[in-house]
Design a protein around this motif. Sequence first.
Motif, PDB file in Angstrom:
ATOM      1  N   UNK A 265       6.028  11.104 -18.370  1.00  0.00           N
ATOM      2  CA  UNK A 265       6.631  10.546 -19.426  1.00  0.00           C
ATOM      3  C   UNK A 265       7.006   8.970 -19.352  1.00  0.00           C
ATOM      4  N   UNK A 266       6.790   8.467 -18.102  1.00  0.00           N
ATOM      5  CA  UNK A 266       6.909   7.244 -17.668  1.00  0.00           C
ATOM      6  C   UNK A 266       5.891   6.438 -17.625  1.00  0.00           C
ATOM      7  N   UNK A 267       4.728   7.215 -17.754  1.00  0.00           N
ATOM      8  CA  UNK A 267       3.338   6.399 -17.287  1.00  0.00           C
ATOM      9  C   UNK A 267       3.228   5.138 -17.627  1.00  0.00           C
ATOM     10  N   UNK A 268       3.411   4.430 -18.826  1.00  0.00           N
ATOM     11  CA  UNK A 268       3.232   3.057 -19.030  1.00  0.00           C
ATOM     12  C   UNK A 268       3.806   2.332 -17.949  1.00  0.00           C
ATOM     13  N   UNK A 269       5.133   2.553 -17.386  1.00  0.00           N
ATOM     14  CA  UNK A 269       5.776   1.693 -16.475  1.00  0.00           C
ATOM     15  C   UNK A 269       5.333   1.759 -15.097  1.00  0.00           C
ATOM     16  N   UNK A 270       4.876   3.053 -14.626  1.00  0.00           N
ATOM     17  CA  UNK A 270       4.044   3.188 -13.408  1.00  0.00           C
ATOM     18  C   UNK A 270       2.569   2.428 -13.420  1.00  0.00           C
ATOM     19  N   UNK A 271       2.106   2.556 -14.587  1.00  0.00           N
ATOM     20  CA  UNK A 271       0.815   1.971 -14.845  1.00  0.00           C
ATOM     21  C   UNK A 271       0.792   0.361 -14.503  1.00  0.00           C
ATOM     22  N   UNK A 272       1.798  -0.094 -15.150  1.00  0.00           N
ATOM     23  CA  UNK A 272       2.439  -1.650 -15.062  1.00  0.00           C
ATOM     24  C   UNK A 272       2.694  -1.887 -13.570  1.00  0.00           C
ATOM     25  N   UNK A 273       2.981  -1.161 -13.061  1.00  0.00           N
ATOM     26  CA  UNK A 273       3.474  -1.345 -11.586  1.00  0.00           C
ATOM     27  C   UNK A 273       2.303  -1.461 -10.776  1.00  0.00           C
ATOM     28  N   UNK A 274       1.433  -0.266 -11.024  1.00  0.00           N
ATOM     29  CA  UNK A 274       0.184  -0.179 -10.283  1.00  0.00           C
ATOM     30  C   UNK A 274      -0.482  -1.330 -10.372  1.00  0.00           C
ATOM     31  N   UNK A 275      -0.828  -1.797 -11.676  1.00  0.00           N
ATOM     32  CA  UNK A 275      -1.346  -3.054 -11.977  1.00  0.00           C
ATOM     33  C   UNK A 275      -0.649  -4.398 -11.164  1.00  0.00           C
ATOM     34  N   UNK A 276       0.571  -4.383 -11.140  1.00  0.00           N
ATOM     35  CA  UNK A 276       1.092  -5.622 -10.320  1.00  0.00           C
ATOM     36  C   UNK A 276       0.658  -5.537  -8.910  1.00  0.00           C
ATOM     37  N   UNK A 277       0.833  -4.339  -8.284  1.00  0.00           N
ATOM     38  CA  UNK A 277       0.745  -4.207  -6.883  1.00  0.00           C
ATOM     39  C   UNK A 277      -0.877  -4.484  -6.617  1.00  0.00           C
TER      40      UNK A 277
ATOM     41  N   UNK B 210       0.992  -1.395  -0.031  1.00  0.00           N
ATOM     42  CA  UNK B 210      -0.087  -0.071  -0.178  1.00  0.00           C
ATOM     43  C   UNK B 210       0.993   1.216  -0.116  1.00  0.00           C
ATOM     44  N   UNK B 211       1.926   1.309   0.856  1.00  0.00           N
ATOM     45  CA  UNK B 211       2.908   2.258   0.668  1.00  0.00           C
ATOM     46  C   UNK B 211       3.514   2.609  -0.389  1.00  0.00           C
ATOM     47  N   UNK B 212       4.004   1.455  -1.117  1.00  0.00           N
ATOM     48  CA  UNK B 212       4.557   1.680  -2.666  1.00  0.00           C
ATOM     49  C   UNK B 212       3.438   2.130  -3.616  1.00  0.00           C
ATOM     50  N   UNK B 213       2.053   1.665  -3.414  1.00  0.00           N
ATOM     51  CA  UNK B 213       1.208   1.864  -4.396  1.00  0.00           C
ATOM     52  C   UNK B 213       1.021   3.546  -4.370  1.00  0.00           C
ATOM     53  N   UNK B 214       1.032   4.158  -3.099  1.00  0.00           N
ATOM     54  CA  UNK B 214       0.704   5.396  -2.923  1.00  0.00           C
ATOM     55  C   UNK B 214       1.876   6.283  -3.488  1.00  0.00           C
TER      56      UNK B 214
ATOM     57  N   UNK C 130       4.079   9.356  -8.258  1.00  0.00           N
ATOM     58  CA  UNK C 130       4.978   9.573  -8.988  1.00  0.00           C
ATOM     59  C   UNK C 130       4.578   9.661 -10.491  1.00  0.00           C
ATOM     60  N   UNK C 131       3.586   9.000 -10.763  1.00  0.00           N
ATOM     61  CA  UNK C 131       2.502   8.883 -12.040  1.00  0.00           C
ATOM     62  C   UNK C 131       2.049  10.193 -12.291  1.00  0.00           C
ATOM     63  N   UNK C 132       1.647  10.832 -11.146  1.00  0.00           N
ATOM     64  CA  UNK C 132       0.778  12.151 -11.107  1.00  0.00           C
ATOM     65  C   UNK C 132       1.995  13.329 -11.639  1.00  0.00           C
ATOM     66  N   UNK C 133       3.339  12.930 -11.087  1.00  0.00           N
ATOM     67  CA  UNK C 133       4.313  14.137 -11.556  1.00  0.00           C
ATOM     68  C   UNK C 133       5.066  13.846 -12.537  1.00  0.00           C
ATOM     69  N   UNK C 134       5.099  12.600 -13.289  1.00  0.00           N
ATOM     70  CA  UNK C 134       6.138  12.334 -14.211  1.00  0.00           C
ATOM     71  C   UNK C 134       5.489  11.396 -15.063  1.00  0.00           C
TER      72      UNK C 134
END
Length: 115
Positions: free
Chosen positions: A90-102, A75-79, A84-88
């Motif tokens: 450019x790297x949206x796809x990797x954040x989104x995939x990370x969120x999905x994994x979490x 949950x901590x990582x998710x937040x 990070x997704x909100x402020x960056x």
Amino acid sequence: MVNDEDIKRMANLLKSGATMLADTCPVCGSPLFRLRDGQVICPHCNKPVVFVKAGQQEASAMEPYIIERVKEVLLKRLSEVSAALDSDSDNMPSYVSLISTILDSLKKIKELEAS
Ligand SMILES: [Zn+2]
């Protein structure tokens, strides 16, 4: 560490007919209480305690605590990742995939807890 809140909870447990045990919580060291229905709980962690029975692996008795810890970390990582997704973007796809994994992991934990 026993605080005022714990003492209040212990008093309530005793009032409800629970008995204080000589055993202590494997996580925080608080005295454990046996409820009238036979369940053993820790007033500090405020959750049921599973005793390690002879021959049983410690890890399996600790499972509820381990899972709880994993959930906290996820949950901590998710937040962090959503910030990070909100402020960056450019790297949206990797954040989104990370969120999905979490989220997948959290779903699995929920299933585990429900079983
Ligand atoms: Zn405890």
